[in-house]
Write a protein that holds these residues in place. Structure first.
Motif, mmCIF file in Angstrom:
data_model
loop_
_atom_site.group_PDB
_atom_site.id
_atom_site.type_symbol
_atom_site.label_atom_id
_atom_site.label_comp_id
_atom_site.label_asym_id
_atom_site.label_seq_id
_atom_site.Cartn_x
_atom_site.Cartn_y
_atom_site.Cartn_z
ATOM 1 N N THR A 187 -23.106 16.788 2.705
ATOM 2 C CA THR A 187 -24.255 16.117 3.322
ATOM 3 C C THR A 187 -25.393 17.114 3.487
ATOM 4 N N PRO A 188 -26.317 17.175 2.531
ATOM 5 C CA PRO A 188 -27.440 18.100 2.666
ATOM 6 C C PRO A 188 -28.363 17.658 3.810
ATOM 7 N N PRO A 189 -29.049 18.597 4.451
ATOM 8 C CA PRO A 189 -29.921 18.242 5.571
ATOM 9 C C PRO A 189 -30.963 17.194 5.217
ATOM 10 N N GLU A 190 -31.464 17.238 3.997
ATOM 11 C CA GLU A 190 -32.496 16.271 3.630
ATOM 12 C C GLU A 190 -31.967 14.846 3.582
ATOM 13 N N LEU A 191 -30.666 14.677 3.287
ATOM 14 C CA LEU A 191 -30.082 13.336 3.300
ATOM 15 C C LEU A 191 -29.951 12.829 4.731
ATOM 16 N N THR A 192 -29.533 13.695 5.632
ATOM 17 C CA THR A 192 -29.455 13.314 7.043
ATOM 18 C C THR A 192 -30.830 12.954 7.581
ATOM 19 N N GLU A 193 -31.820 13.737 7.251
ATOM 20 C CA GLU A 193 -33.171 13.461 7.735
ATOM 21 C C GLU A 193 -33.726 12.174 7.137
ATOM 22 N N ALA A 194 -33.402 11.909 5.885
ATOM 23 C CA ALA A 194 -33.831 10.654 5.279
ATOM 24 C C ALA A 194 -33.230 9.462 6.022
ATOM 25 N N ALA A 195 -31.962 9.589 6.439
ATOM 26 C CA ALA A 195 -31.323 8.516 7.200
ATOM 27 C C ALA A 195 -31.948 8.378 8.581
ATOM 28 N N ARG A 196 -32.250 9.480 9.214
ATOM 29 C CA ARG A 196 -32.912 9.419 10.533
ATOM 30 C C ARG A 196 -34.243 8.674 10.423
ATOM 31 N N THR A 197 -34.989 8.967 9.392
ATOM 32 C CA THR A 197 -36.270 8.304 9.197
ATOM 33 C C THR A 197 -36.087 6.824 8.895
ATOM 34 N N ALA A 198 -35.150 6.510 8.015
ATOM 35 C CA ALA A 198 -34.943 5.124 7.603
ATOM 36 C C ALA A 198 -34.506 4.236 8.769
ATOM 37 N N PHE A 199 -33.652 4.774 9.647
ATOM 38 C CA PHE A 199 -33.100 3.978 10.747
ATOM 39 C C PHE A 199 -33.820 4.237 12.078
ATOM 40 N N ALA A 200 -35.006 4.816 12.013
ATOM 41 C CA ALA A 200 -35.715 5.210 13.235
ATOM 42 C C ALA A 200 -36.007 4.039 14.159
ATOM 43 N N ASP A 201 -36.177 2.840 13.625
ATOM 44 C CA ASP A 201 -36.526 1.677 14.443
ATOM 45 C C ASP A 201 -35.326 0.794 14.753
ATOM 46 N N CYS A 202 -34.118 1.344 14.629
ATOM 47 C CA CYS A 202 -32.899 0.538 14.809
ATOM 48 C C CYS A 202 -32.208 0.804 16.139
ATOM 49 N N GLY A 203 -32.894 1.432 17.091
ATOM 50 C CA GLY A 203 -32.370 1.514 18.439
ATOM 51 C C GLY A 203 -31.781 2.835 18.860
ATOM 52 N N GLY A 204 -31.697 3.788 17.970
ATOM 53 C CA GLY A 204 -31.141 5.087 18.322
ATOM 54 C C GLY A 204 -30.129 5.557 17.313
ATOM 55 N N ILE A 205 -30.122 6.869 17.058
ATOM 56 C CA ILE A 205 -29.275 7.454 16.019
ATOM 57 C C ILE A 205 -28.517 8.640 16.593
ATOM 58 N N GLY A 206 -27.252 8.759 16.248
ATOM 59 C CA GLY A 206 -26.452 9.916 16.623
ATOM 60 C C GLY A 206 -25.707 10.455 15.421
ATOM 61 N N LEU A 207 -25.129 11.637 15.589
ATOM 62 C CA LEU A 207 -24.370 12.275 14.517
ATOM 63 C C LEU A 207 -22.903 12.405 14.890
ATOM 64 N N ASP A 208 -22.028 11.942 14.002
ATOM 65 C CA ASP A 208 -20.584 12.240 14.053
ATOM 66 C C ASP A 208 -19.912 11.818 15.351
ATOM 67 N N SER A 209 -20.403 10.800 16.009
ATOM 68 C CA SER A 209 -19.735 10.212 17.171
ATOM 69 C C SER A 209 -20.158 8.748 17.267
ATOM 70 N N PRO A 210 -19.158 7.854 17.328
ATOM 71 C CA PRO A 210 -17.727 8.087 17.569
ATOM 72 C C PRO A 210 -16.901 8.410 16.321
#
Length: 259
Positions: free
Chosen positions: A181-204
């Protein structure tokens, strides 16, 4: 019934949406090895199935500028769970929820504890793993890289089978892998889902799915797990989808395009 389906996308797309846990179908001969009565089995399917995730992936594929490929499990994970290891290498196997489950989400019996998993592994697990490996290899051959986006969901409240269910349960959980999982893929997901109520990593839930042939050795294979909390798009535990599914499909399509 085929146990999986590969739905072609654009030849130039490196993206493979993987939907392993969306189905409820169980072949009748497999059903006979399950000790639950029909009503209890339906309740278990409500809890264990990532309902509507195939619909979510399909809607996202239709919205994406470049159509991704989709690999969709057609059978319930109560037949085999294609994302588990088929041996004793992980803690879920010890909990009775390895590649062939013997326990339910509430830790009661699903199959006899001494069930031989080999027939189900040979019939379903290994063909699925081979086909998924070939699908990733196909993206590598065509585009020089592959991006596996695993599409999952999880309940609002932890179920007893969850071994690490005490952590945060955000509307969107991104599962990552240190190698794939390269950092740019994680950041792309953060941007894409930014309006979906909140984002976390690896939990649960943490980690990603990569076929073993490439895992930890081929950096051309990127991977990210997208886990959606079910109350954001459906009636729990096993009810219909709601309006939230459209918003999530738009976000997933944006991630596909960014990837």
């Amino acid at each position: 019934m085929s146990s999986f389906e590969l739905l072609p996308g654009a030849p130039a797309s490196p993206v493979l949406l993987h939907v392993p846990h969306s189905a409820r179908a169980i072949p009748e001969d497999v059903r006979r090895g399950i000790v639950l009565d029909d009503a209890a089995l339906e309740r278990e399917l409500d809890h264990i199935t990532d309902a509507h995730t195939a619909e979510l992936a399909g809607a996202a594929a239709a919205l994406a500028t470049v159509t991704p490929w989709r690999f969709v499990n057609q059978l319930s994970r109560l037949v085999v769970d294609p994302e588990r290891f088929p041996d004793e290498r992980e803690e879920m196997t010890a909990a009775g929820m390895g590649a062939v489950y013997t326990r339910t989400t509430h830790r009661s019996g699903l199959r006899p504890a001494d069930t031989d998993p080999e027939p189900l592994l040979e019939r379903y697990f290994r063909p699925y793993a081979r086909a998924m490996t070939e699908a990733v290899a196909g993206r590598l051959a065509a585009t020089g890289r592959a991006v596996v986006i695993d599409v999952h969901s999880y309940p609002t409240e932890p179920l007893p089978y969850e071994l690490h269910g005490t952590g945060p349960r955000p509307p969107v959980c991104l599962g990552t892998d240190a190698f794939h999982t390269p950092p740019e893929l994680t950041e792309a997901a953060r941007t894409a889902f930014a309006d979906c109520g909140g984002i976390g990593l690896d939990s649960p839930f943490a980690g990603t799915y990569v076929p073993l042939e490439f895992y930890g050795t081929d950096a051309r294979v990127g991977a990210l797990m997208v886990e959606i909390r079910r109350d954001t798009y459906m009636a729990e535990p096993g009810g219909p989808a709601g309006q939230g599914l459209d918003r999530l499909a738009t976000a997933l399509a944006a991630l596909v395009d960014a990837a």
